[in-house]
Design a protein around this motif. Structure first.
Motif, PDB file in Angstrom:
ATOM      1  N   ALA A 462       0.874  -1.144  -0.043  1.00 39.86           N
ATOM      2  CA  ALA A 462       0.010   0.113  -0.074  1.00 39.86           C
ATOM      3  C   ALA A 462       0.855   1.354   0.027  1.00 39.86           C
ATOM      4  N   VAL A 463       2.032   1.314   0.721  1.00 39.08           N
ATOM      5  CA  VAL A 463       2.860   2.329   0.826  1.00 39.08           C
ATOM      6  C   VAL A 463       3.544   2.573  -0.599  1.00 39.08           C
ATOM      7  N   TRP A 464       3.863   1.517  -1.138  1.00 35.93           N
ATOM      8  CA  TRP A 464       4.714   1.671  -2.461  1.00 35.93           C
ATOM      9  C   TRP A 464       3.463   2.187  -3.556  1.00 35.93           C
ATOM     10  N   LEU A 465       2.416   1.645  -3.256  1.00 35.53           N
ATOM     11  CA  LEU A 465       1.347   2.362  -4.372  1.00 35.53           C
ATOM     12  C   LEU A 465       0.918   3.474  -4.271  1.00 35.53           C
ATOM     13  N   LYS A 466       0.853   3.864  -3.003  1.00 38.42           N
ATOM     14  CA  LYS A 466       0.401   5.440  -2.662  1.00 38.42           C
ATOM     15  C   LYS A 466       1.656   6.478  -3.128  1.00 38.42           C
ATOM     16  N   LYS A 467       3.080   5.804  -2.876  1.00 35.71           N
ATOM     17  CA  LYS A 467       4.185   6.685  -3.250  1.00 35.71           C
ATOM     18  C   LYS A 467       4.098   6.902  -4.996  1.00 35.71           C
ATOM     19  N   PHE A 513       5.061  -9.187  18.516  1.00 36.88           N
ATOM     20  CA  PHE A 513       4.123  -8.177  18.856  1.00 36.88           C
ATOM     21  C   PHE A 513       4.685  -6.942  18.763  1.00 36.88           C
ATOM     22  N   ILE A 514       5.874  -6.642  19.365  1.00 34.21           N
ATOM     23  CA  ILE A 514       6.654  -5.468  19.512  1.00 34.21           C
ATOM     24  C   ILE A 514       7.021  -4.897  18.211  1.00 34.21           C
ATOM     25  N   LEU A 515       7.665  -5.982  17.462  1.00 35.60           N
ATOM     26  CA  LEU A 515       8.052  -5.689  15.977  1.00 35.60           C
ATOM     27  C   LEU A 515       7.108  -5.046  15.292  1.00 35.60           C
ATOM     28  N   ALA A 516       5.834  -5.703  14.951  1.00 37.67           N
ATOM     29  CA  ALA A 516       4.551  -5.440  14.344  1.00 37.67           C
ATOM     30  C   ALA A 516       4.120  -4.067  14.704  1.00 37.67           C
ATOM     31  N   ILE A 517       4.173  -3.576  16.136  1.00 38.15           N
ATOM     32  CA  ILE A 517       3.626  -2.533  16.183  1.00 38.15           C
ATOM     33  C   ILE A 517       4.490  -1.223  15.988  1.00 38.15           C
ATOM     34  N   ILE A 518       5.912  -1.630  16.091  1.00 40.58           N
ATOM     35  CA  ILE A 518       6.752  -0.398  15.426  1.00 40.58           C
ATOM     36  C   ILE A 518       6.569  -0.199  14.191  1.00 40.58           C
ATOM     37  N   LEU A 519       6.534  -1.555  13.168  1.00 40.22           N
ATOM     38  CA  LEU A 519       6.262  -1.243  11.942  1.00 40.22           C
ATOM     39  C   LEU A 519       4.886  -0.785  11.462  1.00 40.22           C
ATOM     40  N   ALA A 520       4.166  -1.079  12.107  1.00 39.74           N
ATOM     41  CA  ALA A 520       2.723  -0.551  11.762  1.00 39.74           C
ATOM     42  C   ALA A 520       2.711   0.698  12.150  1.00 39.74           C
ATOM     43  N   TYR A 521       3.238   1.511  12.928  1.00 43.38           N
ATOM     44  CA  TYR A 521       3.373   2.871  13.320  1.00 43.38           C
ATOM     45  C   TYR A 521       4.103   3.680  12.163  1.00 43.38           C
ATOM     46  N   GLN A 522       5.321   2.964  11.822  1.00 42.34           N
ATOM     47  CA  GLN A 522       5.912   3.567  10.667  1.00 42.34           C
ATOM     48  C   GLN A 522       5.396   3.651   9.433  1.00 42.34           C
ATOM     49  N   GLY A 523       4.660   2.632   8.993  1.00 40.68           N
ATOM     50  CA  GLY A 523       3.656   2.654   7.757  1.00 40.68           C
ATOM     51  C   GLY A 523       2.444   3.725   7.806  1.00 40.68           C
ATOM     52  N   TYR A 524       1.925   3.878   9.240  1.00 39.80           N
ATOM     53  CA  TYR A 524       0.784   4.569   9.305  1.00 39.80           C
ATOM     54  C   TYR A 524       1.489   6.332   9.045  1.00 39.80           C
ATOM     55  N   LYS A 525       2.440   6.494   9.570  1.00 37.88           N
ATOM     56  CA  LYS A 525       3.233   7.783   9.609  1.00 37.88           C
ATOM     57  C   LYS A 525       3.542   8.118   8.145  1.00 37.88           C
ATOM     58  N   ILE A 526       3.872   7.179   7.429  1.00 34.68           N
ATOM     59  CA  ILE A 526       4.277   7.481   6.014  1.00 34.68           C
ATOM     60  C   ILE A 526       2.968   7.702   5.038  1.00 34.68           C
ATOM     61  N   LEU A 527       1.929   6.744   5.320  1.00 35.01           N
ATOM     62  CA  LEU A 527       0.792   6.881   4.370  1.00 35.01           C
ATOM     63  C   LEU A 527       0.177   8.187   4.727  1.00 35.01           C
ATOM     64  N   THR A 528       0.020   8.696   6.016  1.00 35.81           N
ATOM     65  CA  THR A 528      -0.685   9.818   6.141  1.00 35.81           C
ATOM     66  C   THR A 528       0.089  11.262   5.727  1.00 35.81           C
ATOM     67  N   SER A 529       1.537  11.024   5.721  1.00 37.51           N
ATOM     68  CA  SER A 529       2.361  12.077   5.286  1.00 37.51           C
ATOM     69  C   SER A 529       2.012  12.310   3.948  1.00 37.51           C
ATOM     70  N   VAL A 530       2.213  11.199   3.082  1.00 39.19           N
ATOM     71  CA  VAL A 530       2.210  11.151   1.598  1.00 39.19           C
ATOM     72  C   VAL A 530       0.585  11.809   1.173  1.00 39.19           C
ATOM     73  N   GLU A 531      -0.353  11.476   1.930  1.00 42.64           N
ATOM     74  CA  GLU A 531      -1.719  12.044   1.838  1.00 42.64           C
ATOM     75  C   GLU A 531      -1.547  13.630   1.994  1.00 42.64           C
TER      76      GLU A 531
END
Length: 538
Positions: A462-467, A513-531
């Motif tokens: 999703a991040v790649w397609l959005k970019k 769980f810890i790794l997923a939370i960190i990655l999800a947060y990073q992905g969310y930040k990138i998606l919202t910043s691109v928007e």
């Protein structure tokens, strides 16, 4: 309810989805056959080897299927057949198929790089490192789960064990003939299929009886060797021939259902809470590969992308394979649902989900004259063949991920883990250490990790397609849903394993769980910043 109706509903839904939704996805993403794929631009005769669509379909499907779409739906049958079937159909079409197709296509457009490297390009080096660690831990669980399943199958059905050994020898000969002696694929296929059924006959005549621990040791040695050899020697030919096993098994199952038309005995819905397991979220992580699997994204971006001949093949191989897997998962739930709760419990106790599936298909095949014992051993061979494929593909992917983890920008590293033999050995040894744990304990943790990996892969594409300005909306709901389901499931598993004192199976969910939370947060930040950037430009 007649079981024939269920399989027909499944097949019709998947055919419609492939023709309509699959074509729409290809149009939205801009699939283009004029662009050369990495198999051509980086061809090296070892990993990057162009393969014809039918051959690659066989490899990819055999790699992603394993025993997952069989074991998962049968294990989830405790909640009733209706929720399982609904999730198989909806999940395969809108979740699993989209993830498989998207991750394969994204990898092709990133020069054959893995999902981890796609994340590095679009989310940064830290994202790649975190995803690599997550994926590698998940692959250790893949190795543990499927080594367990294959070893148990070989012990309970020694005829399938001997046939599997002979089948590996046959696959090597097939690969050598087609790739080095110029034998045409058509002629080779006819000879290969004939010899394949001779292997089955010899397996029934000379069963190979060994203990579970001996089989685990042999399997670990096998996957080490298979994972470091060129793909044309074993991976491509064995997986291609495996596909005929699957097609024959599925044809036998459907024909048997058409003739026998067994009625469904299992309750449509049992309870929202069964033995302390909640339908939400445990149904979704238990069905696992039958609807969506993060392992598929690793296969698609790890080995399949390096063999894709042209971009349009990605629809058949990525999206189509997941829909075929959905059909297999539907057959699996039918084998659990037609026997009723009491017999299902007995079959599970005697040999696990593979025993339920083999017994069911063997029974269906008797309707057109196949002896039950022959049919059951044939099905057990087919399942173990797919599980073996997942095993050595998973090990090869583990090697790729470790090598990528210690490399920068694809450059060669002097780190010990950059060595293919060291990286493979470490993956095999640690995965094998987990394999001594029982299947019933490993599977829920594997299912949760696998589905969470799918959520991360969905987010990455999703991040790649959005970019790149392409439509990414088809990824939003699947990503959010899979994160919610799997993170909650991990919390439940941490609690239950902590109470039982299974410390190693507490550590894995905590790390994931810890790794997923960190990655999800990073992905969310990138998606919202691109928007924000796009809206500002507008």
């Amino acid at each position: 309810m007649n079981s024939l109706v269920l399989i027909l509903i499944s097949i019709v839904c998947f055919l419609i989805a492939y023709v309509t939704y699959g074509a729409w996805l290809a149009k939205q993403w801009g699939v283009d056959d004029t662009r050369k794929t990495p198999a051509h631009t980086k061809g090296d005769g070892v990993d990057y080897v162009p393969a014809k669509a039918p051959v690659l379909l066989g490899h990819h499907f055999a790699s992603i299927a394993g025993a997952g779409p069989i074991s998962g739906p049968i294990a989830a049958a405790i909640f009733g057949w209706v929720p399982v079937l609904l999730w198989i159909i909806v999940g395969s079409i809108f979740f699993g198929g989209v993830q498989d197709y998207g991750s394969l296509f994204a990898s092709v457009r990133h020069d054959g790089k893995s999902i981890g490297e796609v994340i590095e390009i679009n989310m940064g080096k830290t994202g790649k490192k975190l995803f690599g660690a997550f994926a590698w831990l998940t692959l250790l669980l893949v190795i543990a789960a499927f080594t367990n399943i294959v070893a148990n199958t070989f012990v309970s059905v020694p005829e399938a064990a001997m046939a599997s050994v002979l089948f590996i020898i046959l696959a090597i000969g097939f690969g050598f003939g087609v790739h080095r002696r110029g034998v045409s694929l058509g002629i080779g296929s006819v000879i290969g299929v004939i010899l394949l059924f001779i292997c089955i006959a010899l397996g029934n005549m000379f069963p190979l009886v060994l203990s579970r621990n001996v089989w685990i040791t042999i399997l670990l040695g096998y996957i080490f060797i298979a994972s470091v050899t060129p793909v044309w020697i074993l991976l491509q030919p064995r997986d291609y021939l495996n596909s005929f096993l699957l097609y024959a098994m599925m044809a036998g199952a459907v024909l048997g259902l058409l003739i026998a038309r067994p009625a469904i005995q299992l309750a449509p819905v049992t309870s929202f809470n069964v033995g302390g397991q909640w339908l939400f979220p445990m149904l979704f992580v238990t069905v696992a590969c039958g609807a969506i699997s993060g392992f598929h994204s690793l296969v698609g971006s790890g080995t399949t992308t390096k063999q894709l001949d042209k971009e349009s093949d990605a629809k058949l191989i990525g999206y189509g394979s997941m829909l075929i897997e959905g059909v297999l998962a539907t057959v699996a739930i039918i084998t659990a649902a037609y026997v009723g709760a009491d017999k299902l419990t007995a079959l599970l106790a005697d040999g696990g989900p593979v025993n339920v599936f083999s017994d069911g298909i063997g029974t269906f095949m008797t309707s057109f004259g196949i002896p039950f014992t022959v049919g059951k051993s044939f099905v057990a061979l087919a399942v173990s063949a797919f599980a073996l494929t997942s095993l050595d593909t998973g090990t090869r992917l583990g090697r790729f991920i470790l090598q990528e983890f210690v490399s920068e920008g694809g450059k060669t590293s002097n780190h010990p883990f950059a060595n293919m033999y060291v990286a493979t050995a470490l993956t095999v040894v640690l995965g094998g250490a987990l394999a001594v744990t029982s299947w019933s304990r490993i599977w829920p943790v594997f299912g949760s990790a696998n589905q969470l990996l799918a959520a991360l892969a969905l987010m990455a594409v999703a991040v790649w397609l959005k970019k790149t300005g392409k439509n990414h909306k088809m990824f939003v709901i699947p990503t959010v849903f899979m994160f919610a389901v799997t993170l909650l499931a991990l919390v439940f598993l941490i609690q239950s394993n902590l109470a039982a004192g299974n410390w190693i199976l507490v550590l894995f969910p905590v790390l994931l769980f810890i790794l997923a939370i960190i990655l999800a947060y990073q992905g969310y930040k990138i998606l919202t910043s691109v928007e924000v950037e796009e809206s500002t430009k507008a």
